[in-house]
Design an enzyme around this catalytic site. Sequence first.
Site, PDB file in Angstrom:
ATOM      1  N   ASP A   1      10.758  12.998  17.192  1.00 56.56           N
ATOM      2  CA  ASP A   1      10.337  11.600  17.325  1.00 56.56           C
ATOM      3  C   ASP A   1      11.526  10.644  17.447  1.00 56.56           C
ATOM      4  OD1 ASP A   1      11.120  11.970  14.658  1.00 56.56           O
ATOM      5  OD2 ASP A   1       9.312  11.104  13.776  1.00 56.56           O
TER       6      ASP A   1
ATOM      7  N   ASP B   1      18.100   9.303  14.004  1.00 58.74           N
ATOM      8  CA  ASP B   1      18.543   8.156  13.207  1.00 58.74           C
ATOM      9  C   ASP B   1      19.975   8.441  12.748  1.00 58.74           C
ATOM     10  OD1 ASP B   1      18.027   5.723  11.827  1.00 58.74           O
ATOM     11  OD2 ASP B   1      17.479   6.802  10.019  1.00 58.74           O
TER      12      ASP B   1
ATOM     13  N   PHE C   1      13.041  -0.452  11.178  1.00 59.15           N
ATOM     14  CA  PHE C   1      12.155   0.650  10.829  1.00 59.15           C
ATOM     15  C   PHE C   1      10.884   0.582  11.673  1.00 59.15           C
ATOM     16  CE2 PHE C   1       9.244   3.293   8.445  1.00 59.15           C
ATOM     17  CZ  PHE C   1      10.047   4.408   8.232  1.00 59.15           C
TER      18      PHE C   1
ATOM     19  N   ARG D   1       0.778   6.769  11.926  1.00 60.37           N
ATOM     20  CA  ARG D   1       1.090   7.705  13.013  1.00 60.37           C
ATOM     21  C   ARG D   1       0.147   7.559  14.203  1.00 60.37           C
ATOM     22  NH1 ARG D   1       4.809  11.482  10.862  1.00 60.37           N
ATOM     23  NH2 ARG D   1       4.357  12.198   8.755  1.00 60.37           N
TER      24      ARG D   1
HETATM   25  P1  IMP Z   1      17.886  11.472  10.654  1.00 59.05           P
HETATM   26  O1  IMP Z   1      18.144  12.786  10.006  1.00 59.05           O
HETATM   27  O2  IMP Z   1      18.461  10.329   9.857  1.00 59.05           O
HETATM   28  O3  IMP Z   1      18.304  11.414  12.111  1.00 59.05           O
HETATM   29  O4  IMP Z   1      16.345  11.203  10.512  1.00 59.05           O
HETATM   30  C1  IMP Z   1      15.403  11.611  11.373  1.00 59.05           C
HETATM   31  C2  IMP Z   1      14.046  11.501  10.716  1.00 59.05           C
HETATM   32  O5  IMP Z   1      13.916  10.326   9.887  1.00 59.05           O
HETATM   33  C3  IMP Z   1      13.005  11.327  11.797  1.00 59.05           C
HETATM   34  O6  IMP Z   1      12.496  12.565  12.213  1.00 59.05           O
HETATM   35  C4  IMP Z   1      11.967  10.468  11.132  1.00 59.05           C
HETATM   36  O7  IMP Z   1      11.051  11.279  10.435  1.00 59.05           O
HETATM   37  C5  IMP Z   1      12.712   9.655  10.115  1.00 59.05           C
HETATM   38  N1  IMP Z   1      12.984   8.283  10.627  1.00 59.05           N
HETATM   39  C6  IMP Z   1      14.172   7.751  10.935  1.00 59.05           C
HETATM   40  N2  IMP Z   1      14.060   6.478  11.359  1.00 59.05           N
HETATM   41  C7  IMP Z   1      12.737   6.202  11.317  1.00 59.05           C
HETATM   42  C8  IMP Z   1      11.969   5.032  11.645  1.00 59.05           C
HETATM   43  O8  IMP Z   1      12.453   3.971  12.083  1.00 59.05           O
HETATM   44  N3  IMP Z   1      10.630   5.145  11.463  1.00 59.05           N
HETATM   45  C9  IMP Z   1      10.018   6.284  11.015  1.00 59.05           C
HETATM   46  N4  IMP Z   1      10.705   7.390  10.698  1.00 59.05           N
HETATM   47  C10 IMP Z   1      12.049   7.360  10.849  1.00 59.05           C
HETATM   48 MG    MG Z   2      10.228  13.113  11.467  1.00 56.80          MG
END
Ligand code: IMP
Ligand code: MG
Length: 186
Positions: free
Chosen positions: A105, A108, A157, A170
Amino acid sequence: MRGKEFMAQNLSEVLLSEEQIKQRVHELGEQISKDYEGKDVILVCILKGACIFFSDLARAMTIHMQMDFMGISSYGNAQKTSGIVRITRDMDLSITDKHVIIAEDIMDSGLTLTHLTKLLSSRNPASLRICCLLDKPERRECEITPDYCGFIVPNKFVVGYGLDYCGEYRNLPYVGVLKKEVYSEK
Ligand code: IMP
Ligand code: MG
């Protein structure tokens, strides 16, 4: 009744409309189909956030392929992952010598996908690429970028089209920014 109107009230803006997403996912499907023509592809859905993106992307792809699913849970709070990733459901298929595309999805901090690509690489796929609907590059904590990306989004967010806040939102068909007061109240 806590219906879709209730969900919409908790958003400060709609970032990506249903139509914008549909068009971009279609373009991604065409691009990937072109790049992987004649190859044995496995498209992997990272549960749960990618479920809607994955379903639309798979139908926008015109090549022969297999689908599989991986459940991931990362420790941390609702807005920030700790980077410690736990596999809650592994894939059924063997990916050795197959061309694997991860459908996720959002990227981040990049910690989740860094961990996941390390794990999947150890299974010796023919190739491994990442396709993210959204990318939030401002938040990156490690050196990783998606190979295919739907949209670059600002450091806000977001929810909808598979993305959640505490398991909710979702099923919104578009992507919106969650009001700050909604997540500071919990
Ligand atoms: P990362 O490991 O920080 O790249 O996080 C990735 C995961 O964090 C994604 O698969 C999402 O589940 C969650 N995530 C990060 N940013 C958002 C957001 O803005 N909305 C919802 N979920 C997020
Ligand atoms: Mg996720």
